[in-house]
Design a protein around this motif. Structure first.
Motif, PDB file in Angstrom:
ATOM      1  N   THR A 159       0.949  -1.308  -0.061  1.00  0.00           N
ATOM      2  CA  THR A 159      -0.042   0.116   0.067  1.00  0.00           C
ATOM      3  C   THR A 159       0.682   1.122  -0.067  1.00  0.00           C
ATOM      4  OG1 THR A 159      -1.798  -1.195   1.405  1.00  0.00           O
ATOM      5  CG2 THR A 159      -1.871   1.298   1.267  1.00  0.00           C
ATOM      6  N   GLY A 160       0.459   2.287  -0.515  1.00  0.00           N
ATOM      7  CA  GLY A 160       1.081   3.616  -0.433  1.00  0.00           C
ATOM      8  C   GLY A 160       0.149   4.646  -0.033  1.00  0.00           C
ATOM      9  N   VAL A 161       0.510   5.801   0.409  1.00  0.00           N
ATOM     10  CA  VAL A 161      -0.267   7.001   0.553  1.00  0.00           C
ATOM     11  C   VAL A 161       0.415   8.375  -0.106  1.00  0.00           C
ATOM     12  CG1 VAL A 161       0.819   7.600   2.733  1.00  0.00           C
ATOM     13  CG2 VAL A 161      -1.199   8.402   2.212  1.00  0.00           C
ATOM     14  N   VAL A 162      -0.623   8.866  -1.020  1.00  0.00           N
ATOM     15  CA  VAL A 162      -0.219  10.282  -1.727  1.00  0.00           C
ATOM     16  C   VAL A 162       0.127  11.434  -0.569  1.00  0.00           C
ATOM     17  CG1 VAL A 162      -0.868  11.810  -3.563  1.00  0.00           C
ATOM     18  CG2 VAL A 162      -1.363   9.462  -3.837  1.00  0.00           C
ATOM     19  N   ILE A 163       1.174  11.955  -0.687  1.00  0.00           N
ATOM     20  CA  ILE A 163       1.455  13.229   0.278  1.00  0.00           C
ATOM     21  C   ILE A 163       1.428  14.376  -0.544  1.00  0.00           C
ATOM     22  CG2 ILE A 163       2.428  11.526   2.083  1.00  0.00           C
ATOM     23  CD1 ILE A 163       5.015  12.833   1.195  1.00  0.00           C
ATOM     24  N   VAL A 164       1.638  14.455  -1.851  1.00  0.00           N
ATOM     25  CA  VAL A 164       1.790  15.456  -2.650  1.00  0.00           C
ATOM     26  C   VAL A 164       0.873  15.326  -3.969  1.00  0.00           C
ATOM     27  CG1 VAL A 164       3.313  17.075  -3.787  1.00  0.00           C
ATOM     28  CG2 VAL A 164       4.057  16.246  -1.738  1.00  0.00           C
ATOM     29  N   ASP A 165       0.159  16.199  -4.315  1.00  0.00           N
ATOM     30  CA  ASP A 165      -0.880  15.773  -5.523  1.00  0.00           C
ATOM     31  C   ASP A 165      -0.226  15.623  -6.929  1.00  0.00           C
ATOM     32  OD1 ASP A 165      -0.168  18.621  -6.045  1.00  0.00           O
ATOM     33  OD2 ASP A 165      -2.492  19.384  -5.841  1.00  0.00           O
ATOM     34  N   LYS A 166       1.072  15.813  -7.069  1.00  0.00           N
ATOM     35  CA  LYS A 166       1.670  15.658  -8.144  1.00  0.00           C
ATOM     36  C   LYS A 166       1.992  14.146  -8.523  1.00  0.00           C
ATOM     37  CE  LYS A 166       6.623  17.025  -6.753  1.00  0.00           C
ATOM     38  NZ  LYS A 166       7.657  17.797  -7.313  1.00  0.00           N
ATOM     39  N   GLY A 167       1.868  13.173  -7.537  1.00  0.00           N
ATOM     40  CA  GLY A 167       2.077  11.715  -7.398  1.00  0.00           C
ATOM     41  C   GLY A 167       3.079  11.225  -6.708  1.00  0.00           C
ATOM     42  N   VAL A 168       3.606  12.014  -5.601  1.00  0.00           N
ATOM     43  CA  VAL A 168       4.593  11.678  -4.644  1.00  0.00           C
ATOM     44  C   VAL A 168       3.852  10.609  -3.600  1.00  0.00           C
ATOM     45  CG1 VAL A 168       6.212  12.210  -2.940  1.00  0.00           C
ATOM     46  CG2 VAL A 168       5.974  13.838  -4.828  1.00  0.00           C
ATOM     47  N   ILE A 169       4.383   9.419  -3.449  1.00  0.00           N
ATOM     48  CA  ILE A 169       3.771   8.469  -2.570  1.00  0.00           C
ATOM     49  C   ILE A 169       4.651   7.892  -1.689  1.00  0.00           C
ATOM     50  CG2 ILE A 169       2.730   6.246  -2.726  1.00  0.00           C
ATOM     51  CD1 ILE A 169       1.850   6.925  -5.743  1.00  0.00           C
ATOM     52  N   LEU A 170       4.401   7.678  -0.462  1.00  0.00           N
ATOM     53  CA  LEU A 170       5.044   7.108   0.455  1.00  0.00           C
ATOM     54  C   LEU A 170       4.629   5.656   0.686  1.00  0.00           C
ATOM     55  CD1 LEU A 170       5.333   9.472   3.626  1.00  0.00           C
ATOM     56  CD2 LEU A 170       7.245   8.719   2.165  1.00  0.00           C
ATOM     57  N   ASP A 204      12.898   1.702   6.581  1.00  0.00           N
ATOM     58  CA  ASP A 204      12.207   0.938   5.763  1.00  0.00           C
ATOM     59  C   ASP A 204      11.181   1.715   4.964  1.00  0.00           C
ATOM     60  OD1 ASP A 204      11.258  -1.530   4.468  1.00  0.00           O
ATOM     61  OD2 ASP A 204       9.850  -1.942   5.866  1.00  0.00           O
ATOM     62  N   LEU A 205      11.890   2.933   4.429  1.00  0.00           N
ATOM     63  CA  LEU A 205      10.724   3.928   3.568  1.00  0.00           C
ATOM     64  C   LEU A 205      11.175   4.153   2.166  1.00  0.00           C
ATOM     65  CD1 LEU A 205      10.317   6.460   6.436  1.00  0.00           C
ATOM     66  CD2 LEU A 205       8.548   4.988   5.643  1.00  0.00           C
ATOM     67  N   ALA A 206      10.230   4.227   1.201  1.00  0.00           N
ATOM     68  CA  ALA A 206      10.678   4.526   0.078  1.00  0.00           C
ATOM     69  C   ALA A 206       9.715   5.631  -0.527  1.00  0.00           C
ATOM     70  CB  ALA A 206      10.593   3.225  -1.079  1.00  0.00           C
ATOM     71  N   VAL A 207      10.304   6.363  -1.233  1.00  0.00           N
ATOM     72  CA  VAL A 207       9.367   7.386  -1.965  1.00  0.00           C
ATOM     73  C   VAL A 207       9.161   6.967  -3.525  1.00  0.00           C
ATOM     74  CG1 VAL A 207       9.046   9.968  -2.431  1.00  0.00           C
ATOM     75  CG2 VAL A 207      10.159   9.076  -0.499  1.00  0.00           C
ATOM     76  N   LEU A 208       7.904   6.956  -3.879  1.00  0.00           N
ATOM     77  CA  LEU A 208       7.526   6.772  -5.258  1.00  0.00           C
ATOM     78  C   LEU A 208       6.950   7.964  -6.039  1.00  0.00           C
ATOM     79  CD1 LEU A 208       5.823   3.492  -4.906  1.00  0.00           C
ATOM     80  CD2 LEU A 208       7.996   3.495  -4.977  1.00  0.00           C
ATOM     81  N   GLN A 209       7.281   8.175  -7.336  1.00  0.00           N
ATOM     82  CA  GLN A 209       6.838   9.170  -8.309  1.00  0.00           C
ATOM     83  C   GLN A 209       6.090   8.369  -9.375  1.00  0.00           C
ATOM     84  OE1 GLN A 209       6.689  12.744  -8.376  1.00  0.00           O
ATOM     85  NE2 GLN A 209       5.109  11.934  -9.527  1.00  0.00           N
ATOM     86  N   ALA A 210       4.680   8.790  -9.245  1.00  0.00           N
ATOM     87  CA  ALA A 210       3.909   8.146 -10.218  1.00  0.00           C
ATOM     88  C   ALA A 210       4.107   8.900 -11.749  1.00  0.00           C
ATOM     89  CB  ALA A 210       2.473   8.342 -10.038  1.00  0.00           C
ATOM     90  N   GLN A 211       4.034   8.107 -12.692  1.00  0.00           N
ATOM     91  CA  GLN A 211       4.279   8.943 -14.076  1.00  0.00           C
ATOM     92  C   GLN A 211       3.026   9.481 -14.838  1.00  0.00           C
ATOM     93  OE1 GLN A 211       6.118   6.049 -16.841  1.00  0.00           O
ATOM     94  NE2 GLN A 211       7.737   5.599 -15.539  1.00  0.00           N
ATOM     95  N   LYS A 212       1.976   9.158 -14.115  1.00  0.00           N
ATOM     96  CA  LYS A 212       0.795  10.096 -14.339  1.00  0.00           C
ATOM     97  C   LYS A 212      -0.305   9.694 -13.074  1.00  0.00           C
ATOM     98  CE  LYS A 212      -1.488   6.052 -16.971  1.00  0.00           C
ATOM     99  NZ  LYS A 212      -2.230   5.542 -18.056  1.00  0.00           N
ATOM    100  N   VAL A 213      -1.185  10.715 -13.058  1.00  0.00           N
ATOM    101  CA  VAL A 213      -1.816  10.880 -11.772  1.00  0.00           C
ATOM    102  C   VAL A 213      -3.170  11.421 -12.394  1.00  0.00           C
ATOM    103  CG1 VAL A 213       0.036  11.225 -10.371  1.00  0.00           C
ATOM    104  CG2 VAL A 213      -1.446  13.396 -11.313  1.00  0.00           C
TER     105      VAL A 213
END
Length: 331
Positions: A159-170, A204-213
């Motif tokens: 699971t992940g949670v969006v923390i910035v609306d440009k698609g940054v996910i924790l 144990d954390l990773a930051v993801l960037q979605a290519q489209k949102v």
């Protein structure tokens, strides 16, 4: 316009009517007034002065009292309402109308910010990977040990949670570590490839960037854990065994806990212990309060057996640590 991660600094927000009245009180009376030396009030809510806000709230409360008095005032020839009549009406309303639980309201707030995270690659032969595979197969109506089709292998679900609306996910690092491809699914069903843009192995954390949102993507609100106490109500939202989004509710069991992975390779500290049900697939999901604000990122469960299933003790990384992994400022 994209905005940075949002932090909550107040346990309560003004009622909508009070906010509107405050904005009206804060605005200049007319262009002429501004031209004669009066300064226009800032349009940002950050520019409100406490005295103005209190005055506006007082106006709203007075208006509500006057309106209430007019509504409840006895009419000529009618019976005056007593406290007993009011209590009976309130009790009748409570008995005939089902109110949503605090956890249900909190889940509705956070749900648009929660994503399903799937990593693809060579399937691991670890107890946790085998357990996740069995859970995914059962969720799809397959035999527990059914093999995956050749080609792209779904190696892990989290699971992940969006923390910035440009698609940054924790999310958790162990959900995406070593993946050949990462795919996230948003609340509205949109699927997108995501890349790892930052890691914090010690937590144990990773930051993801979605290519489209999605166009209307809503980021979560993060809440400091400084005033968090054992016994506070919390909820975990995620995709246990890939099923979800699922919600489980409980309380904070303890603070500043430590956890060592079953393989003994890593020890995590300063963790939130909670008793809301969590299972493989919840990893990386948000632990929230009853206002739908993110307190932490679910990362581990404690089970002295090899089953890797929930027995009542789970852990989350405080959001202060998690947000720092994404380069967000502290509270």
């Amino acid at each position: 316009m994209r905005r940075p991660a949002f932090y909550s600094r107040s346990p309560r927000t003004l009622p909508l009517a009070a906010e509107q009245a405050a904005e009206q009180a804060d605005a200049p009376a007319s262009p002429d007034a501004v031209g004669h030396g009066a300064q226009a009030a800032p349009s940002s809510r950050a520019g409100w002065q406490p005295a103005r806000r209190s005055f506006a709230l007082l106006i709203v409360l007075c208006a509500a009292l006057v309106t209430g008095a007019a509504l409840w005032a006895p009419r000529p020839g009618s019976k005056a309402l007593t406290q007993k009549d009011i209590d009976a009406a309130v009790l009748r309303t409570l008995q005939t109308n089902t109110l949503p639980s605090p956890a249900a309201k909190a889940a509705d707030i956070i749900r648009p910010s929660v994503v399903r995270v799937v990593s693809y690659g060579t399937e691991k032969n670890t107890p946790e990977a085998r357990l996740q595979k069995r859970g995914r197969n059962l969720a799809k109506g397959k035999a527990p040990d059914a093999d995956s089709p050749p080609g792209e292998v779904e190696r892990g679900v989290g699971t992940g949670v969006v923390i910035v609306d440009k698609g940054v996910i924790l999310t958790n690092l162990h959900v995406v570590a070593g993946a050949d491809k990462i795919k996230v699914t948003f609340f509205d069903g949109l699927e997108a490839i995501a890349t790892v843009t930052g890691v914090q192995p010690e937590n144990d954390l990773a930051v993801l960037q979605a290519q489209k949102v999605p166009d209307d993507l809503i980021p979560a609100t993060m809440r400091s854990t400084a005033d968090l106490r054992p016994g506070d109500q919390v909820a975990a939202v995620g995709f246990p065994f890939g099923i979800g989004p699922s919600v489980s509710a409980g309380v904070v069991s303890g603070l500043n806990r430590s956890f060592r992975s079953p393989e003994g390779k890593q020890e995590l500290g300063n963790l939130i212990q909670f008793d809301a049900a969590a299972n493989p697939g919840n990893s990386g999901g948000p632990l929230i309060n009853m206002d739908g604000e993110v307190l932490g990122i679910v990362t581990a469960i404690l089970n002295p057996t090899q089953q890797r299933t929930f027995i009542g003790i789970a852990f989350a990384i405080p959001i202060e640590n998690a947000a720092s992994a994404a380069g967000s400022p502290p509270f």
